[in-house]
Structures are given as C-alpha cells and as structure tokens.
Design a protein around this motif. Structure first.
Motif, PDB file in Angstrom:
ATOM      1  N   GLN A  66       4.126  10.203  -7.078  1.00  0.00           N
ATOM      2  CA  GLN A  66       5.145  10.547  -8.065  1.00  0.00           C
ATOM      3  C   GLN A  66       4.527  10.771  -9.443  1.00  0.00           C
ATOM      4  O   GLN A  66       4.957  11.662 -10.190  1.00  0.00           O
ATOM      5  CB  GLN A  66       6.214   9.461  -8.114  1.00  0.00           C
ATOM      6  CG  GLN A  66       7.078   9.421  -6.861  1.00  0.00           C
ATOM      7  CD  GLN A  66       8.026   8.229  -6.839  1.00  0.00           C
ATOM      8  OE1 GLN A  66       7.785   7.205  -7.497  1.00  0.00           O
ATOM      9  NE2 GLN A  66       9.100   8.346  -6.075  1.00  0.00           N
ATOM     10  N   LEU A  67       3.523   9.974  -9.787  1.00  0.00           N
ATOM     11  CA  LEU A  67       2.840  10.155 -11.061  1.00  0.00           C
ATOM     12  C   LEU A  67       2.088  11.487 -11.100  1.00  0.00           C
ATOM     13  O   LEU A  67       2.112  12.194 -12.114  1.00  0.00           O
ATOM     14  CB  LEU A  67       1.877   8.986 -11.318  1.00  0.00           C
ATOM     15  CG  LEU A  67       2.527   7.639 -11.637  1.00  0.00           C
ATOM     16  CD1 LEU A  67       1.485   6.527 -11.621  1.00  0.00           C
ATOM     17  CD2 LEU A  67       3.223   7.683 -12.996  1.00  0.00           C
ATOM     18  N   VAL A  68       1.418  11.830  -9.999  1.00  0.00           N
ATOM     19  CA  VAL A  68       0.704  13.107  -9.936  1.00  0.00           C
ATOM     20  C   VAL A  68       1.695  14.266 -10.016  1.00  0.00           C
ATOM     21  O   VAL A  68       1.465  15.247 -10.735  1.00  0.00           O
ATOM     22  CB  VAL A  68      -0.151  13.199  -8.658  1.00  0.00           C
ATOM     23  CG1 VAL A  68      -0.745  14.601  -8.503  1.00  0.00           C
ATOM     24  CG2 VAL A  68      -1.276  12.167  -8.691  1.00  0.00           C
ATOM     25  N   ASP A  69       2.807  14.156  -9.295  1.00  0.00           N
ATOM     26  CA  ASP A  69       3.829  15.214  -9.339  1.00  0.00           C
ATOM     27  C   ASP A  69       4.341  15.419 -10.759  1.00  0.00           C
ATOM     28  O   ASP A  69       4.464  16.558 -11.236  1.00  0.00           O
ATOM     29  CB  ASP A  69       5.009  14.848  -8.434  1.00  0.00           C
ATOM     30  CG  ASP A  69       4.690  15.012  -6.960  1.00  0.00           C
ATOM     31  OD1 ASP A  69       3.717  15.704  -6.632  1.00  0.00           O
ATOM     32  OD2 ASP A  69       5.423  14.433  -6.133  1.00  0.00           O
ATOM     33  N   THR A  70       4.631  14.316 -11.431  1.00  0.00           N
ATOM     34  CA  THR A  70       5.172  14.398 -12.791  1.00  0.00           C
ATOM     35  C   THR A  70       4.127  14.928 -13.762  1.00  0.00           C
ATOM     36  O   THR A  70       4.421  15.780 -14.610  1.00  0.00           O
ATOM     37  CB  THR A  70       5.662  13.019 -13.259  1.00  0.00           C
ATOM     38  OG1 THR A  70       6.660  12.543 -12.351  1.00  0.00           O
ATOM     39  CG2 THR A  70       6.257  13.094 -14.657  1.00  0.00           C
ATOM     40  N   ALA A  71       2.901  14.422 -13.642  1.00  0.00           N
ATOM     41  CA  ALA A  71       1.826  14.873 -14.528  1.00  0.00           C
ATOM     42  C   ALA A  71       1.564  16.357 -14.321  1.00  0.00           C
ATOM     43  O   ALA A  71       1.351  17.105 -15.297  1.00  0.00           O
ATOM     44  CB  ALA A  71       0.557  14.075 -14.269  1.00  0.00           C
ATOM     45  N   LYS A  72       1.591  16.804 -13.093  1.00  0.00           N
ATOM     46  CA  LYS A  72       1.386  18.238 -12.812  1.00  0.00           C
ATOM     47  C   LYS A  72       2.439  19.070 -13.540  1.00  0.00           C
ATOM     48  O   LYS A  72       2.119  20.060 -14.202  1.00  0.00           O
ATOM     49  CB  LYS A  72       1.455  18.488 -11.312  1.00  0.00           C
ATOM     50  CG  LYS A  72       1.339  19.960 -10.937  1.00  0.00           C
ATOM     51  CD  LYS A  72       1.593  20.168  -9.449  1.00  0.00           C
ATOM     52  CE  LYS A  72       1.739  21.653  -9.144  1.00  0.00           C
ATOM     53  NZ  LYS A  72       2.174  21.902  -7.748  1.00  0.00           N
ATOM     54  N   GLU A  73       3.681  18.665 -13.425  1.00  0.00           N
ATOM     55  CA  GLU A  73       4.764  19.403 -14.078  1.00  0.00           C
ATOM     56  C   GLU A  73       4.579  19.436 -15.596  1.00  0.00           C
ATOM     57  O   GLU A  73       4.714  20.491 -16.227  1.00  0.00           O
ATOM     58  CB  GLU A  73       6.108  18.760 -13.733  1.00  0.00           C
ATOM     59  CG  GLU A  73       7.304  19.429 -14.394  1.00  0.00           C
ATOM     60  CD  GLU A  73       8.613  18.729 -14.079  1.00  0.00           C
ATOM     61  OE1 GLU A  73       9.614  19.033 -14.753  1.00  0.00           O
ATOM     62  OE2 GLU A  73       8.640  17.864 -13.175  1.00  0.00           O
ATOM     63  N   LEU A  74       4.246  18.290 -16.188  1.00  0.00           N
ATOM     64  CA  LEU A  74       4.111  18.209 -17.639  1.00  0.00           C
ATOM     65  C   LEU A  74       2.850  18.915 -18.137  1.00  0.00           C
ATOM     66  O   LEU A  74       2.888  19.608 -19.159  1.00  0.00           O
ATOM     67  CB  LEU A  74       4.114  16.751 -18.077  1.00  0.00           C
ATOM     68  CG  LEU A  74       5.418  15.985 -17.849  1.00  0.00           C
ATOM     69  CD1 LEU A  74       5.256  14.527 -18.246  1.00  0.00           C
ATOM     70  CD2 LEU A  74       6.564  16.616 -18.623  1.00  0.00           C
ATOM     71  N   ALA A  83       0.836  -1.211   0.000  1.00  0.00           N
ATOM     72  CA  ALA A  83       0.000   0.000   0.000  1.00  0.00           C
ATOM     73  C   ALA A  83       0.868   1.256   0.000  1.00  0.00           C
ATOM     74  O   ALA A  83       0.571   2.232  -0.701  1.00  0.00           O
ATOM     75  CB  ALA A  83      -0.927   0.001   1.212  1.00  0.00           C
ATOM     76  N   GLU A  84       1.935   1.239   0.786  1.00  0.00           N
ATOM     77  CA  GLU A  84       2.831   2.398   0.840  1.00  0.00           C
ATOM     78  C   GLU A  84       3.535   2.613  -0.497  1.00  0.00           C
ATOM     79  O   GLU A  84       3.697   3.740  -0.954  1.00  0.00           O
ATOM     80  CB  GLU A  84       3.864   2.210   1.948  1.00  0.00           C
ATOM     81  CG  GLU A  84       3.292   2.304   3.349  1.00  0.00           C
ATOM     82  CD  GLU A  84       4.293   1.900   4.410  1.00  0.00           C
ATOM     83  OE1 GLU A  84       4.127   2.331   5.574  1.00  0.00           O
ATOM     84  OE2 GLU A  84       5.246   1.146   4.095  1.00  0.00           O
ATOM     85  N   SER A  85       3.939   1.502  -1.124  1.00  0.00           N
ATOM     86  CA  SER A  85       4.610   1.594  -2.422  1.00  0.00           C
ATOM     87  C   SER A  85       3.669   2.145  -3.488  1.00  0.00           C
ATOM     88  O   SER A  85       4.054   2.995  -4.304  1.00  0.00           O
ATOM     89  CB  SER A  85       5.125   0.211  -2.841  1.00  0.00           C
ATOM     90  OG  SER A  85       5.735   0.279  -4.105  1.00  0.00           O
ATOM     91  N   GLN A  86       2.417   1.675  -3.465  1.00  0.00           N
ATOM     92  CA  GLN A  86       1.448   2.159  -4.444  1.00  0.00           C
ATOM     93  C   GLN A  86       1.134   3.632  -4.211  1.00  0.00           C
ATOM     94  O   GLN A  86       1.003   4.411  -5.170  1.00  0.00           O
ATOM     95  CB  GLN A  86       0.157   1.341  -4.376  1.00  0.00           C
ATOM     96  CG  GLN A  86      -0.851   1.720  -5.463  1.00  0.00           C
ATOM     97  CD  GLN A  86      -1.994   0.735  -5.573  1.00  0.00           C
ATOM     98  OE1 GLN A  86      -2.172  -0.124  -4.703  1.00  0.00           O
ATOM     99  NE2 GLN A  86      -2.774   0.844  -6.622  1.00  0.00           N
ATOM    100  N   ALA A  87       1.046   4.032  -2.938  1.00  0.00           N
ATOM    101  CA  ALA A  87       0.772   5.437  -2.629  1.00  0.00           C
ATOM    102  C   ALA A  87       1.923   6.318  -3.098  1.00  0.00           C
ATOM    103  O   ALA A  87       1.701   7.410  -3.637  1.00  0.00           O
ATOM    104  CB  ALA A  87       0.556   5.609  -1.123  1.00  0.00           C
ATOM    105  N   ARG A  88       3.152   5.851  -2.931  1.00  0.00           N
ATOM    106  CA  ARG A  88       4.301   6.639  -3.373  1.00  0.00           C
ATOM    107  C   ARG A  88       4.327   6.733  -4.892  1.00  0.00           C
ATOM    108  O   ARG A  88       4.611   7.802  -5.446  1.00  0.00           O
ATOM    109  CB  ARG A  88       5.604   6.013  -2.864  1.00  0.00           C
ATOM    110  CG  ARG A  88       6.825   6.867  -3.197  1.00  0.00           C
ATOM    111  CD  ARG A  88       8.072   6.377  -2.522  1.00  0.00           C
ATOM    112  NE  ARG A  88       8.541   5.126  -3.113  1.00  0.00           N
ATOM    113  CZ  ARG A  88       9.712   4.559  -2.798  1.00  0.00           C
ATOM    114  NH1 ARG A  88      10.489   5.108  -1.879  1.00  0.00           N
ATOM    115  NH2 ARG A  88      10.079   3.430  -3.384  1.00  0.00           N
ATOM    116  N   THR A  89       4.012   5.615  -5.558  1.00  0.00           N
ATOM    117  CA  THR A  89       3.951   5.642  -7.019  1.00  0.00           C
ATOM    118  C   THR A  89       2.904   6.635  -7.501  1.00  0.00           C
ATOM    119  O   THR A  89       3.147   7.432  -8.417  1.00  0.00           O
ATOM    120  CB  THR A  89       3.628   4.240  -7.571  1.00  0.00           C
ATOM    121  OG1 THR A  89       4.659   3.331  -7.185  1.00  0.00           O
ATOM    122  CG2 THR A  89       3.510   4.254  -9.088  1.00  0.00           C
TER     123      THR A  89
END
Length: 201
Positions: free
Chosen positions: A16-24, A7-13
C-alpha cells in the motif's frame, strides 16, 4: 475472514505504501513528496514507512522497481502473440508508442537519478538495476539472433547498452515533444539485424 499474520500484514502495508508513493511521485514529483505525505495518504503513520523502508530513496527504488516490472509485463504481453522478426518489431513499436516518453515516468526517473549522484549507495543500487536491464536486453538480443539466424554487428552486451541509451534519450525527448517519432528505436534494431530501416518519416 482469517486474521492476517504479522508477515502478511507487513507485506500488505508495504504494498500500500509503494502504491501510494508511486501515485504521488508520478503526480507531484519525487523531491516535493514527503514521507509524511505518503504515510498520510496511505493511512499509516510515518513510523510505518520507516518499518518497511530505510528512507525516501529506498521507497522510490521500490516504486521504480514496480514501474519497471509493469513495463516488462506489458512488453512480454505485446510480444507474446507476435510472429517473425517483423511481427516482434511491430509489437515492440506499439508498446514503445504507449510508454516511451511518458511524462510522469520519465520525469521521475530523471529527477531521482539526478538526486542519486550525491549518494554512493543509491547510485550503486541504480547501477545494479541498470545492469540487470542491460543483461536482460542482451539475453533477448542473443536469443532472437540465434532464432532468426542473425549475426549482430557488435557483442550483444554492447548492442543492449546502445539500445537502452537510445531508449532513455528518446524517452526524455518525447516527454518534451511527443511528436518525436518512436520508430527510430525499432529501426535501429532492424539495422542491427541487417535489414533496412522503415520508410516512415
């Protein structure tokens, strides 16, 4: 270091995806940014994106939620030390000067909302978020009206709709022409409060 749970790994993933998508999305735009690009930039496979989001629309909703949460926190921080009605309006205007009309944020909101008209599910999601924002503004208006002994000229919900609409429109105009003054928004709040507008041009 302790190994992350699933669960922690999925939450971190997901984060990170939201952070990257926000930037792009903010840098390049929503339409031209593919899920493959987001996954690649974040260091994941496209399958990792689909294990966390049903598609690009859902990912963008998460990005917008992140941006809105950030702005709410900035407004709350700005208002936290303010005293009196005029102090609150001055603090609010300082936030508005920094945020309303941000070119990348405004473009993303407009582009996504325009695309959403073709998808009833996404439109419903946006409408739900819009209502939540209006309800929050209405609650703040009602609370401040009671605190300062102000009688609003219309129901708090209607005032919230008017202010949000003005803020959105002002954001689009300022994204085109940053010279357009932002003080009209706190001035309208002053009018709602029964006071005069500021003397700024």
């Amino acid at each position: 270091m302790a190994r992350l749970t699933r669960a922690e790994s999925q939450a971190r993933t997901r984060e990170q995806l939201v952070d990257t998508a926000k930037e792009l999305f903010l840098r390049d735009g929503y339409s031209v940014t593919s899920l493959e690009k987001v996954a690649d930039e974040a260091g994941y496979s496209k399958g990792a994106v689909y294990s966390n989001f049903r598609g690009k629309d859902e990912l963008c909703l998460a990005v917008l939620d992140r941006i809105h949460d950030e702005q709410v926190n900035l407004v709350a921080s700005a208002l936290a030390g303010a005293e009196g009605m005029e102090g609150l309006l001055t603090a609010f205007q300082a936030w508005a000067e920094r945020s309303i009309g941000d070119e990348a944020w405004t473009a993303l909101e407009v582009e996504f909302a325009t695309n959403a008209r073709r998808d009833p599910h996404v439109r419903a999601e946006l409408a739900s978020r819009d209502k939540a924002i209006r309800d929050t503004i209405a609650g703040l208006l009602a609370g401040y009206a009671e605190r300062f002994g102000i009688t609003l000229p219309m129901p708090a919900g209607d005032a919230a709709t008017a202010l949000l609409s003005l803020g959105i429109g002002l954001g689009v105009q300022r994204a085109i022409d940053p010279a357009i003054p932002v003080h009209v928004l706190p001035d309208v709040i002053r009018l709602f409060a029964g006071g005069g507008a500021s003397t700024k041009d």
